[in-house]
Design a protein around this motif. Sequence first.
Motif, PDB file in Angstrom:
ATOM      1  N   THR A  40      -8.597  63.618  77.853  1.00 25.87           N
ATOM      2  CA  THR A  40      -7.564  62.650  78.241  1.00 25.87           C
ATOM      3  C   THR A  40      -7.072  61.857  77.036  1.00 25.87           C
ATOM      4  O   THR A  40      -5.867  61.552  76.926  1.00 25.87           O
ATOM      5  N   SER A  41      -7.974  61.468  76.145  1.00 26.70           N
ATOM      6  CA  SER A  41      -7.588  60.700  74.948  1.00 26.70           C
ATOM      7  C   SER A  41      -6.637  61.499  74.071  1.00 26.70           C
ATOM      8  O   SER A  41      -5.617  60.982  73.586  1.00 26.70           O
ATOM      9  N   PHE A  96      -3.324  61.717  75.693  1.00 31.18           N
ATOM     10  CA  PHE A  96      -2.600  60.450  75.649  1.00 31.18           C
ATOM     11  C   PHE A  96      -1.853  60.286  74.317  1.00 31.18           C
ATOM     12  O   PHE A  96      -0.703  59.822  74.275  1.00 31.18           O
ATOM     13  N   ILE A  97      -2.511  60.683  73.204  1.00 33.15           N
ATOM     14  CA  ILE A  97      -1.863  60.575  71.890  1.00 33.15           C
ATOM     15  C   ILE A  97      -0.616  61.458  71.820  1.00 33.15           C
ATOM     16  O   ILE A  97       0.446  61.054  71.339  1.00 33.15           O
ATOM     17  N   LEU A 144       1.174  62.621  74.376  1.00 32.54           N
ATOM     18  CA  LEU A 144       2.201  62.121  75.283  1.00 32.54           C
ATOM     19  C   LEU A 144       2.905  60.891  74.733  1.00 32.54           C
ATOM     20  O   LEU A 144       4.115  60.703  74.913  1.00 32.54           O
ATOM     21  N   SER A 145       2.146  60.010  74.047  1.00 28.74           N
ATOM     22  CA  SER A 145       2.754  58.793  73.463  1.00 28.74           C
ATOM     23  C   SER A 145       3.827  59.147  72.450  1.00 28.74           C
ATOM     24  O   SER A 145       4.915  58.551  72.433  1.00 28.74           O
ATOM     25  N   GLY A 146       3.531  60.135  71.583  1.00 29.28           N
ATOM     26  CA  GLY A 146       4.528  60.562  70.605  1.00 29.28           C
ATOM     27  C   GLY A 146       5.768  61.140  71.259  1.00 29.28           C
ATOM     28  O   GLY A 146       6.904  60.860  70.854  1.00 29.28           O
ATOM     29  N   THR A 147       5.544  61.955  72.296  1.00 27.82           N
ATOM     30  CA  THR A 147       6.666  62.578  73.008  1.00 27.82           C
ATOM     31  C   THR A 147       7.536  61.532  73.696  1.00 27.82           C
ATOM     32  O   THR A 147       8.773  61.583  73.645  1.00 27.82           O
ATOM     33  N   ILE A 148       6.890  60.563  74.340  1.00 25.03           N
ATOM     34  CA  ILE A 148       7.634  59.519  75.053  1.00 25.03           C
ATOM     35  C   ILE A 148       8.458  58.671  74.087  1.00 25.03           C
ATOM     36  O   ILE A 148       9.610  58.294  74.367  1.00 25.03           O
ATOM     37  N   GLY A 149       7.863  58.346  72.882  1.00 19.14           N
ATOM     38  CA  GLY A 149       8.604  57.552  71.894  1.00 19.14           C
ATOM     39  C   GLY A 149       9.865  58.261  71.430  1.00 19.14           C
ATOM     40  O   GLY A 149      10.930  57.653  71.308  1.00 19.14           O
ATOM     41  N   SER A 201      12.450  58.310  74.310  1.00 20.83           N
ATOM     42  CA  SER A 201      13.023  56.996  74.621  1.00 20.83           C
ATOM     43  C   SER A 201      14.151  56.637  73.653  1.00 20.83           C
ATOM     44  O   SER A 201      15.155  56.027  74.039  1.00 20.83           O
TER      45      SER A 201
END
Length: 565
Positions: free
Chosen positions: A308-309, A312-313, A315-320, A323
């Motif tokens: 999961t960790s 999460f890393i 997904l965070s890059g993809t979302i940034g 956005s």
Amino acid sequence: MIIHLENHFLKKLQISLLFMICSFSYGQESKLDSAFFYFKEAKKFDYNNKHFKAYNNYIKSLELYKIINLKDSIAKCNLELFELINSQNNLDYDSKIYLDDYYKYSLKKKDSFNLLKAMNRYAEYFWNPDSIHLSKPYYLKALKLTENKKLSKYKISIYSNLAYLHTKNHPDIAKSYYDKVLSSKELMNNAQLVATYVNYSIFLKNQKNYDKAIEYLKEAEAIDLKQYQLKYNKIIYRNFANTYQLQGDHKKAYTAYEKYNTYRDSLNNTAQNIAISDLDVKYQTAEKEKENLQLKIDKENTRNLLITSVLFIILSGTIGFLSLKNSKRKRKLAEQDKALETQKNITLLKEQELTTINAMVNGQEKERKRIAEDLHDNLGSVLATLKLHFENLKINSQKKKINQEELFNKTEGLIDEAYLKVRSIAHAKNAGVIANQGLLVAIKMMAEKISSANKIKIEVIDFGLDKRLDNSLEISVFRITQELITNVLKHADAKNAVINISLYDKNLNLIIEDDGKGFEIRKVNLKDGMGISSIKTRVEHLSGTFTVDATIGKGSSIIIDIPIM
């Protein structure tokens, strides 16, 4: 460059998701296999009357099903645990918590078959022949569910239970239910047939028809059961012993009692109760097994946390990235929303004008409907009673069985009451007795007044109405009761009627029964008229349910359930 970076992120995301899904699926399948194994073992022990071992395995299965969130299987475990615990004698443990969870899930899923089973189990839990109002509403709700063609085959077993419930204190009602059951015994399985024969033999024994009671016990004895044979044999021979003893045949009574003791010892329910009550102590001896299971779960949780960790890393890059790409699009949408909001305000003003006009029209229509219902409910019941008094005056003028002056006084009183009701309707004061003294007092006064005409006896049975309800609800329920009693006076040709009103667990239950000629509900047009149609509409307006159970020649029952908010 940006496109290449985006594709790189997506490829990593796919690999991570695939790895996590495979790992998680392996862990879930392992728990599922264990849960299923424990459930099958529990069923096997339950079948062999080893209740403590069955309970132990049901609990293990339930815990694992909760971990993997398999809700259908959780519901099955809850039902099995309720039935197992509820079947034990003198066990200081409330089985209802498992049944409540099963019912809530069935209600959420809208599963009619599961709801039918839940209603039957609630009826068993509250079973008390001296307080049938606790159990009977659940059987009647179950009966309502059997109107579904797929569930119609279960109607006969509900009739059997209702018959047994009324056996002790209401033998006439019990007999009518037994007639329905025995006329359709070909629809029952062996277990249902044995239970019905035993219950009917008890009914016959209470009626002192010992020969016929023994005949039905012999019928039950001859049926071979695949499950719970020991339990049913114990019940059968206990009733054999009791019936032979009442008949005066002490030799056969002694023989039957010996067989009863043999089956009772085989079941050994007392030992099972002690084992279940002492469950916490026994679980401590199995601590090693639980620790091993916990270690396995912790290991799987650690692995899942790591996956999961990483995810999460990524997904965070993809979302940034996404956005930033969508920020311009949001600004354009905001400008379009502003233009649309202006248009909505204009439209809303027009809709408010239409709503005001509709409210005025609806208010006038509701006032007309209220006046019509007041005339039909309040004045209608008084005039129906007044008609009975005039019929008595006509009969008494020839036979002179009742004091003529007393009849004239009662009739004159009813005429005065009719006048006052017309006047009160005109002044919109249509709930005097209810406002001053309450719903229960008003119903009892109405029943006493109608019974005084000596044409029909009305009995009022109440439970739990120690405090006043909301005034508008009391008025509505009183009007509904008035209309139902008026229908009995006009159409039922009954000698007796019962108004059973009870408040239990935030639910107001109203049952009105009569011993009149009955009717076929299929032939009643619920869309026309102001009788049953009007009552049904008012009950639905109160978020309640309305059920009719009527048989030609055997009277009728109206069951109403209204939730108390």
